[in-house]
Design an enzyme around this catalytic site. Structure first.
Site, PDB file in Angstrom:
ATOM      1  N   LYS A  20      28.660  28.560 -19.800  1.00  0.00           N
ATOM      2  CA  LYS A  20      27.770  28.353 -18.944  1.00  0.00           C
ATOM      3  C   LYS A  20      26.159  28.707 -18.787  1.00  0.00           C
ATOM      4  CE  LYS A  20      30.262  24.335 -18.529  1.00  0.00           C
ATOM      5  NZ  LYS A  20      31.111  23.949 -17.141  1.00  0.00           N
ATOM      6  N   SER A  72      31.378  18.639 -13.556  1.00  0.00           N
ATOM      7  CA  SER A  72      32.969  19.611 -14.637  1.00  0.00           C
ATOM      8  C   SER A  72      34.038  18.306 -13.487  1.00  0.00           C
ATOM      9  CB  SER A  72      32.322  21.109 -12.938  1.00  0.00           C
ATOM     10  OG  SER A  72      31.763  21.054 -13.154  1.00  0.00           O
ATOM     11  N   ALA A  73      35.181  18.431 -13.775  1.00  0.00           N
ATOM     12  CA  ALA A  73      35.844  18.489 -13.209  1.00  0.00           C
ATOM     13  C   ALA A  73      36.078  16.544 -13.124  1.00  0.00           C
ATOM     14  CB  ALA A  73      37.079  18.605 -12.011  1.00  0.00           C
ATOM     15  N   CYS A  74      35.074  15.423 -14.505  1.00  0.00           N
ATOM     16  CA  CYS A  74      35.032  14.290 -13.833  1.00  0.00           C
ATOM     17  C   CYS A  74      35.497  13.186 -15.669  1.00  0.00           C
ATOM     18  CB  CYS A  74      33.809  13.976 -13.801  1.00  0.00           C
ATOM     19  SG  CYS A  74      33.226  14.589 -12.071  1.00  0.00           S
ATOM     20  N   GLY A  75      36.237  13.841 -16.406  1.00  0.00           N
ATOM     21  CA  GLY A  75      36.947  13.562 -17.863  1.00  0.00           C
ATOM     22  C   GLY A  75      36.360  13.744 -19.727  1.00  0.00           C
ATOM     23  N   THR A  87      36.817  16.570 -20.772  1.00  0.00           N
ATOM     24  CA  THR A  87      37.856  16.831 -21.535  1.00  0.00           C
ATOM     25  C   THR A  87      38.687  15.285 -22.043  1.00  0.00           C
ATOM     26  OG1 THR A  87      37.558  19.118 -21.415  1.00  0.00           O
ATOM     27  CG2 THR A  87      40.184  18.445 -21.673  1.00  0.00           C
ATOM     28  N   ARG A 115      33.640  28.628 -10.101  1.00  0.00           N
ATOM     29  CA  ARG A 115      32.247  28.812  -9.903  1.00  0.00           C
ATOM     30  C   ARG A 115      32.101  28.800  -8.915  1.00  0.00           C
ATOM     31  NH1 ARG A 115      29.721  24.788 -11.811  1.00  0.00           N
ATOM     32  NH2 ARG A 115      31.231  23.718 -11.655  1.00  0.00           N
ATOM     33  N   PHE A 175      41.365   6.788 -19.165  1.00  0.00           N
ATOM     34  CA  PHE A 175      41.735   7.598 -20.328  1.00  0.00           C
ATOM     35  C   PHE A 175      42.169   6.196 -21.286  1.00  0.00           C
ATOM     36  CE2 PHE A 175      44.063   9.128 -15.878  1.00  0.00           C
ATOM     37  CZ  PHE A 175      43.097  10.324 -16.012  1.00  0.00           C
ATOM     38  N   SER A 198      42.915  25.324 -11.426  1.00  0.00           N
ATOM     39  CA  SER A 198      43.207  26.189 -12.337  1.00  0.00           C
ATOM     40  C   SER A 198      42.687  25.337 -14.347  1.00  0.00           C
ATOM     41  CB  SER A 198      45.071  25.440 -13.005  1.00  0.00           C
ATOM     42  OG  SER A 198      45.345  24.525 -12.459  1.00  0.00           O
ATOM     43  N   ARG A 199      43.482  25.889 -14.948  1.00  0.00           N
ATOM     44  CA  ARG A 199      42.638  26.028 -16.433  1.00  0.00           C
ATOM     45  C   ARG A 199      43.832  26.612 -17.356  1.00  0.00           C
ATOM     46  NH1 ARG A 199      37.259  23.477 -16.479  1.00  0.00           N
ATOM     47  NH2 ARG A 199      36.763  23.093 -14.479  1.00  0.00           N
ATOM     48  N   ASP A 226      33.049  20.188 -23.360  1.00  0.00           N
ATOM     49  CA  ASP A 226      31.998  20.434 -22.636  1.00  0.00           C
ATOM     50  C   ASP A 226      30.743  20.733 -22.161  1.00  0.00           C
ATOM     51  OD1 ASP A 226      32.942  21.167 -19.408  1.00  0.00           O
ATOM     52  OD2 ASP A 226      32.176  23.615 -20.175  1.00  0.00           O
ATOM     53  N   HIS A 282      25.650  19.998 -20.676  1.00  0.00           N
ATOM     54  CA  HIS A 282      27.214  20.227 -20.248  1.00  0.00           C
ATOM     55  C   HIS A 282      27.492  18.189 -20.768  1.00  0.00           C
ATOM     56  CE1 HIS A 282      29.539  19.957 -16.499  1.00  0.00           C
ATOM     57  NE2 HIS A 282      30.356  20.345 -17.150  1.00  0.00           N
ATOM     58  N   TYR A 288      36.145  34.963 -13.120  1.00  0.00           N
ATOM     59  CA  TYR A 288      36.779  33.838 -13.422  1.00  0.00           C
ATOM     60  C   TYR A 288      35.576  32.538 -14.246  1.00  0.00           C
ATOM     61  CZ  TYR A 288      38.978  29.480 -12.406  1.00  0.00           C
ATOM     62  OH  TYR A 288      39.867  28.074 -13.444  1.00  0.00           O
TER      63      TYR A 288
END
Ligand code: GTP
Ligand code: SPV
Ligand code: MN
Length: 602
Positions: free
Chosen positions: A225, A267-270, A272, A88, A510, A385-386, A296, A245, A216
């Site tokens: 989003k 974003s990218a902080c856990g 999922t 993004r 985790f 990458s996703r 998400d 979010h 993207y």
């Protein structure tokens, strides 16, 4: 059915069979866009298997998709995006409201007329030689009153294939749009993928999105989003609900009771990972289970009983690949063994997808750019990458995710990457304090957006890049849910990312995060005690079950401790942050900040 061939048949600028129906507004808009963008052909997406197969074949033929190993990963593909188009772009993302103050200091703003002029100049003739796809979609279960529809027009078949996984797409949403007559308009073109000619613009007052120059994720899959957060948050404010979010999970205890938790991490902080958590072995044996509702985005509104009911507006996961392994997230790994689109991962000699942290004993031979892998030149997979995969492929996917009424939320969790100061978990005293905890959230930046990684910034409720209006008004809206008769969730803050003096994470994270969720639900049920501090309730040291978790003395002290001096500085900084919003910032939040700042002095 209108399956398409490689040379897509020319279709009229009206939805099939819709002349004279409530789709007149949609038909008029599609015709207007076609006149501006001048595509060679128009294709109305019906979401069918045949349509998807034809698009995939077309993308394989032109190199947009590369087929992966059919034996190990049936029906799965790799897409390599332009190397300058991998995340993004927050600095190129705008909210165009009539009044600049309505967008707030949290957004880049442009006057709507200027925004339209700028975007329409970019869109002029941009689809010459291309097919224009019209994608009707529904965010949320197709029959839910909480769901909302949109239509994305795009010249990217990759976007069509991803939207088919991420949303309910095609004929059913078109029928709902025809019934309701209302939809969010999203216009997208990859343009020339030139970062100098790239903008993501939102016109929340017109329920309109215009996105140009990127293919993207969050820039291009406009249901995600752009619609489900920026436009929806604006709409939710006027309609009395929340667009957040947040992941949504169901925590089932050995007695068979399930409590639903919504959690906002940047974003990218856990998100999922937490949404798909597998309980530690002892817990599993006792009968604990986590159900995934969403990973998400969460839309929630008060129900007749005063509780908040939530739906996941998405139908798939667009998840971070690196770090996903059989150990860290087995549910995600099982989900992506087939029918998956991978974007910007590496590949092995036998054409399997590969990323750092996969830990399957294989080696990459090609990196995400398509070059021979060379460890000296960087990772095989791009850090952002996703994978794109249907939620139905997730072994822990909750049947309740399809419930039109949504699921009742017992706890809301805020959290970010905080290497210092912030303990593992604390609980807000009440709703107003909880809103302040969310408003004061901080986190280190990640690879999910372009720009520096690891820089601490305020990211209120993980919505800094996604709130479609002034944060001061957003906090006022949050506070407004505290009404007579409301049965609001308890609010917590967590930090899975506290680091020790040697720079390593102090908490195993985790699956072990379940221990913290267990304490939260005990608190919700009034079954666990706590230690009262100025920042909120911390667990008593024996009240989180740590059986089988090895923690050093340093870890125990930092994860469960309260550092008064550090929090004094933090609250001074939170006060400065709230002041950035001037008089629009709700007094109740400023009072709460001052009350706590004072308590920290004693
Ligand atoms: P978006 O899709 O960008 O919104 O991200 P997300 O919030 O869903 O984050 P995700 O679950 O994909 O996790 C991102 C990164 O955080 C991965 O590298 C994970 O390995 C890491 N991570 C997730 N949970 C934990 C945890 O409990 N502890 C630690 N140390 N790392 C974690
Ligand atoms: C995020 O960045 O929070 C994501 C990925 O979930 S994107 O769809 O690109 O926004
Ligand atoms: Mn996200």
């Amino acid at each position: 059915m209108n399956a398409i061939s490689h040379d897509v048949a020319k279709q009229p600028a009206v939805a099939p069979g819709s002349e004279g129906s409530k789709l007149a507004a949609l038909n008029a808009w599609v015709a207007e866009v076609a006149a501006l963008t001048k595509p060679d052909a128009i294709h109305w997406c019906d979401g069918s298997d045949a349509e998807n197969a034809a698009l995939i074949a077309q993308m394989q033929a032109d190199g947009t998709l590369i087929k992966l190993n059919e034996t190990t990963h049936p029906n799965s593909y790799l897409h390599r995006s332009h190397p300058d188009d991998v995340a993004r772009v927050e600095h190129l993302t705008f909210v165009c409201t009539t009044k600049q103050d309505d967008a707030g200091p949290n957004n880049h703003w442009m006057a709507p007329a200027d925004g339209h002029a700028k975007m329409d100049a970019l869109f002029d003739g941009c689809m010459k030689g291309r097919t224009m796809y019209v994608i009707p979609y529904c965010m949320g279960p197709i029959d839910s009153p909480l769901s909302r529809c949109g239509v994305e027009i795009t010249d990217s078949p990759y976007v069509v294939a991803n939207m088919r996984i991420m949303t309910r797409m095609g004929a059913a949403p078109l029928a709902r749009i025809e019934r309701e007559g209302k939809f969010v308009r999203g216009l997208h073109s990859i343009g020339e993928l030139d970062p100098e000619r790239r903008f993501i613009m939102h016109f929340p007052e017109e329920l309109t999105i215009k996105s140009f120059g990127s293919g993207y994720g969050g820039n291009a899959l406009l249901g995600k989003k752009c619609h489900a957060l920026r436009i929806a948050s604006h709409q939710a404010r006027s309609e009395g609900w929340l667009a957040e979010h947040m992941l949504i999970l169901g925590l089932e205890n050995p007695q068979g009771e399930t409590h639903y938790i919504a959690a906002a991490f940047p974003s990218a902080c856990g998100k999922t990972n937490l949404a798909m958590l597998i309980p530690p072995e002892g817990y599993r044996a006792d009968g604990w289970k986590v159900w995934t509702v969403g990973d998400d985005i969460c839309w929630m509104r008060p129900g007749a009983d005063g509780r908040l009911y939530a739906i996941n507006p998405e139908a798939g996961f667009f998840g971070v690949a690196p770090g996903t392994s059989a150990k860290s997230n087995p549910n995600a790994l099982k989900s992506i063994q087939s029918n998956t689109i991978f974007t910007n991962v590496g590949v092995t000699a036998d054409n399997q997808p590969w990323w750092e942290g996969l830990d399957d004993g294989q080696q990459p031979v090609t990196d995400w750019r398509g070059n021979a892998y060379d460890a000296a030149k960087g990772p095989a997979a791009h850090p952002n990458s996703r994978f794109t995969v249907s939620a139905r492929q997730c072994p822990s996917y909750s049947p309740e995710a399809e419930n039109a009424a949504g699921v009742p939320i017992s706890a809301i969790v805020f959290g970010g990457r905080r290497p210092s100061l912030v303990p593992l978990v604390f609980e807000a005293r009440d709703w107003t304090h909880g809103v302040l905890v969310g408003a004061a959230m901080g986190s280190e930046t990640t690879a999910a957006a372009t720009g520096a990684v690891g820089v601490m910034r305020r990211d209120p409720m993980a919505m800094k890049p996604f709130c479609g209006y002034n944060f001061a008004d957003y906090f006022t809206h949050w506070l407004s849910f505290d009404q007579a008769g409301a049965k609001l969730p308890k609010i917590f803050h967590v930090n899975w990312f506290r680091k020790g003096d040697d720079g390593s994470f102090l908490w195993p994270g985790f699956g072990e995060n379940l221990r913290v969720l267990e304490w939260m639900i005990q608190r919700v049920k009034g079954e666990a005690g706590s230690v009262e501090t100025p920042i909120g309730h911390l667990p008593k040291d024996d009240e989180i079950n740590l059986d089988g978790v090895e923690l050093t003395d340093e870890a125990r002290a930092k994860l469960f401790g309260f550092e008064r001096e550090g929090w004094q500085a933090e609250f001074a900084s939170i006060g400065d942050y709230l002041d950035e919003y001037g008089p629009r910032m709700p007094q109740a939040l400023k009072d709460e900040q001052q009350r706590i700042a004072k308590a920290l002095q004693n």
